[in-house]
Design a protein around this motif. Structure first.
Motif, PDB file in Angstrom:
ATOM      1  N   LEU B  87       0.835  -1.199   0.000  1.00  0.00           N
ATOM      2  CA  LEU B  87       0.000   0.000   0.000  1.00  0.00           C
ATOM      3  C   LEU B  87       0.872   1.252   0.000  1.00  0.00           C
ATOM      4  O   LEU B  87       0.634   2.210  -0.735  1.00  0.00           O
ATOM      5  N   TYR B  88       1.875   1.221   0.859  1.00  0.00           N
ATOM      6  CA  TYR B  88       2.752   2.374   1.006  1.00  0.00           C
ATOM      7  C   TYR B  88       3.442   2.721  -0.313  1.00  0.00           C
ATOM      8  O   TYR B  88       3.395   3.862  -0.764  1.00  0.00           O
ATOM      9  N   PHE B  89       4.074   1.740  -0.928  1.00  0.00           N
ATOM     10  CA  PHE B  89       4.841   2.025  -2.138  1.00  0.00           C
ATOM     11  C   PHE B  89       3.949   2.443  -3.301  1.00  0.00           C
ATOM     12  O   PHE B  89       4.341   3.234  -4.148  1.00  0.00           O
ATOM     13  N   ARG B  90       2.725   1.919  -3.293  1.00  0.00           N
ATOM     14  CA  ARG B  90       1.792   2.336  -4.338  1.00  0.00           C
ATOM     15  C   ARG B  90       1.539   3.841  -4.224  1.00  0.00           C
ATOM     16  O   ARG B  90       1.633   4.589  -5.184  1.00  0.00           O
ATOM     17  N   ASP B  91       1.260   4.289  -3.008  1.00  0.00           N
ATOM     18  CA  ASP B  91       0.993   5.708  -2.775  1.00  0.00           C
ATOM     19  C   ASP B  91       2.249   6.564  -2.906  1.00  0.00           C
ATOM     20  O   ASP B  91       2.230   7.631  -3.521  1.00  0.00           O
ATOM     21  N   SER B  92       3.335   6.093  -2.316  1.00  0.00           N
ATOM     22  CA  SER B  92       4.547   6.917  -2.278  1.00  0.00           C
ATOM     23  C   SER B  92       5.109   7.134  -3.680  1.00  0.00           C
ATOM     24  O   SER B  92       5.575   8.228  -4.013  1.00  0.00           O
ATOM     25  N   THR B  93       5.038   6.093  -4.512  1.00  0.00           N
ATOM     26  CA  THR B  93       5.556   6.231  -5.882  1.00  0.00           C
ATOM     27  C   THR B  93       4.752   7.284  -6.636  1.00  0.00           C
ATOM     28  O   THR B  93       5.305   8.144  -7.325  1.00  0.00           O
ATOM     29  N   LYS B  94       3.419   7.229  -6.468  1.00  0.00           N
ATOM     30  CA  LYS B  94       2.551   8.217  -7.138  1.00  0.00           C
ATOM     31  C   LYS B  94       2.863   9.619  -6.642  1.00  0.00           C
ATOM     32  O   LYS B  94       2.955  10.559  -7.427  1.00  0.00           O
ATOM     33  N   THR B  95       2.978   9.754  -5.327  1.00  0.00           N
ATOM     34  CA  THR B  95       3.232  11.073  -4.749  1.00  0.00           C
ATOM     35  C   THR B  95       4.543  11.649  -5.260  1.00  0.00           C
ATOM     36  O   THR B  95       4.610  12.815  -5.647  1.00  0.00           O
ATOM     37  N   LEU B  96       5.581  10.809  -5.274  1.00  0.00           N
ATOM     38  CA  LEU B  96       6.885  11.303  -5.740  1.00  0.00           C
ATOM     39  C   LEU B  96       6.829  11.732  -7.200  1.00  0.00           C
ATOM     40  O   LEU B  96       7.412  12.743  -7.584  1.00  0.00           O
ATOM     41  N   GLU B  97       6.104  10.956  -8.003  1.00  0.00           N
ATOM     42  CA  GLU B  97       5.959  11.323  -9.414  1.00  0.00           C
ATOM     43  C   GLU B  97       5.276  12.665  -9.550  1.00  0.00           C
ATOM     44  O   GLU B  97       5.704  13.518 -10.328  1.00  0.00           O
ATOM     45  N   SER B  98       4.222  12.866  -8.786  1.00  0.00           N
ATOM     46  CA  SER B  98       3.491  14.122  -8.932  1.00  0.00           C
ATOM     47  C   SER B  98       4.312  15.302  -8.415  1.00  0.00           C
ATOM     48  O   SER B  98       4.245  16.390  -8.976  1.00  0.00           O
ATOM     49  N   VAL B  99       5.140  15.065  -7.403  1.00  0.00           N
ATOM     50  CA  VAL B  99       6.032  16.132  -6.929  1.00  0.00           C
ATOM     51  C   VAL B  99       7.018  16.491  -8.040  1.00  0.00           C
ATOM     52  O   VAL B  99       7.288  17.663  -8.309  1.00  0.00           O
TER      53      VAL B  99
END
Lengths: 135, 200
Positions: B87-99
């Motif tokens: 769950l974490y990596f799914r969200d964190s990867t998306k967040t980093l991409e959007s940043v």
């Protein structure tokens, strides 16, 4: 204290119910499991508005774990709204804010307790023990 | 070939051999170990797992919160750690991409960047991703000071830490699964049945 030690200290099955209010799935899963382990039946919702709505539907909880930053309605607004509705449940604010002013604003909204993320067994137990003494 | 060298090392695992140069090596190393189910006793795999875990903690990629999650899994929630990290990596990867996308815009909307970083900090702290949290804090500190020029460099560093953790956790969790599967009581006969899984 370890989780097993926690289990032997408290036996809350059927006595305490809780509501997890958090938009972050990771926190939802962790808090849900933490509560399950302590035998606390719990619901999970994704923002402050859903927390208010579940109360409007007639459900009540002994404990509400309220995250601060959520879309639609945040933890501060939700806490105020629930207090205005006459909800006297224990509301524990959970947040990753460490700045004291932000913490103060959240507490003043009507919290009974405040903890920084991440929640641990020990932190949760200290919140729960307050409920037991309240009752 | 490199794999053969690693195979030989697998049977005499020590901390120094697990101390791979970077995440790619770690993944290759672990894949090599995973291809040897018939050759390695599960005891060796367990040792690999323990060493890998200790390294993650010693190098402070993970902190006390990770141990808390392990304890939650131990209390009868199988695959909990894997579930949480996935769950974490799914969200964190998306967040980093959007940043990353936000940083490319002109002008950069730093309040949006900060909000995204705040979320990432919360997630990362919840899984015990210590180094990631530190990098996020650093980046947020720079934004607060209006030191925008250094933001891109810090973002790259944050991404690097995150991707390293992701690689190592994927390898670790795969190995964990392997160890747990091998320790399950066997059903049916086990007269050296799976002969075609031997690696060449």
């Amino acid at each position: 204290m370890s989780t097993s030690q926690a289990l032997s200290v408290t036996s809350l099955k059927g006595e305490v119910t809780a509501l997890v209010v958090d938009d972050d799935k990771v926190s939802q899963v962790i808090h849900h499991h933490l509560l399950n382990i302590l035998g606390i039946e719990n619901h999970v919702v994704g923002n402050g508005k859903e927390a208010v709505e579940i109360h409007l539907s007639g459900k009540k909880f002994n404990l509400i774990l309220m995250d601060r930053d959520m879309p639609v309605m945040n933890g501060i607004e939700a806490t105020k709204k629930l207090r205005d509705m006459g909800i006297r449940s224990t509301i524990a604010g959970v947040s990753s804010h460490s700045v004291s002013q932000e913490r103060q604003a959240f507490i003043e909204a009507g919290l009974d307790d405040y903890h920084e993320k991440p929640l641990s067994v020990a932190k949760l137990l200290s919140v729960v023990s307050k409920i037991m003494h309240k009752a | 070939m490199r794999i053969q060298i690693l195979e030989a090392q697998c049977s005499n695992a020590t901390a120094s051999k697990v101390r791979c140069v970077h995440s790619q090596s770690a993944a290759v190393y672990i894949r090599a170990c995973l291809s040897l189910p018939m050759k390695m006793a599960n005891g060796d795999l367990r040792q690999q797992l323990a060493t890998m875990r200790q390294l993650l903690l010693d190098e402070e990629l993970l902190d006390e919160q990770f141990i808390q999650l392990e304890e939650l899994e131990a209390e009868g929630n199988p695959n909990f750690v894997e579930e949480v990290f996935s769950l974490y990596f799914r969200d964190s990867t998306k967040t980093l991409e959007s940043v990353g996308q936000m940083l490319k815009k002109t002008p950069v909307e730093f309040d949006k960047v900060d909000r995204a970083l705040h979320m990432l900090k919360g997630n990362s702290a919840s899984v015990g991703a210590n180094k990631v949290v530190n990098e996020v804090n650093q980046m947020r500190g720079l934004i607060e000071e209006n030191s925008f020029e250094s933001c891109n460099a810090t973002y790259e560093q944050l991404k690097k830490e995150h991707d390293e953790l992701k690689g190592k956790m994927e390898a670790y969790l795969q190995l964990l699964k392997q160890v747990e599967a091998a320790e399950k009581p066997r059903q049916g006969n086990d007269q050296g049945s799976a002969s075609d899984t031997e690696s060449s």
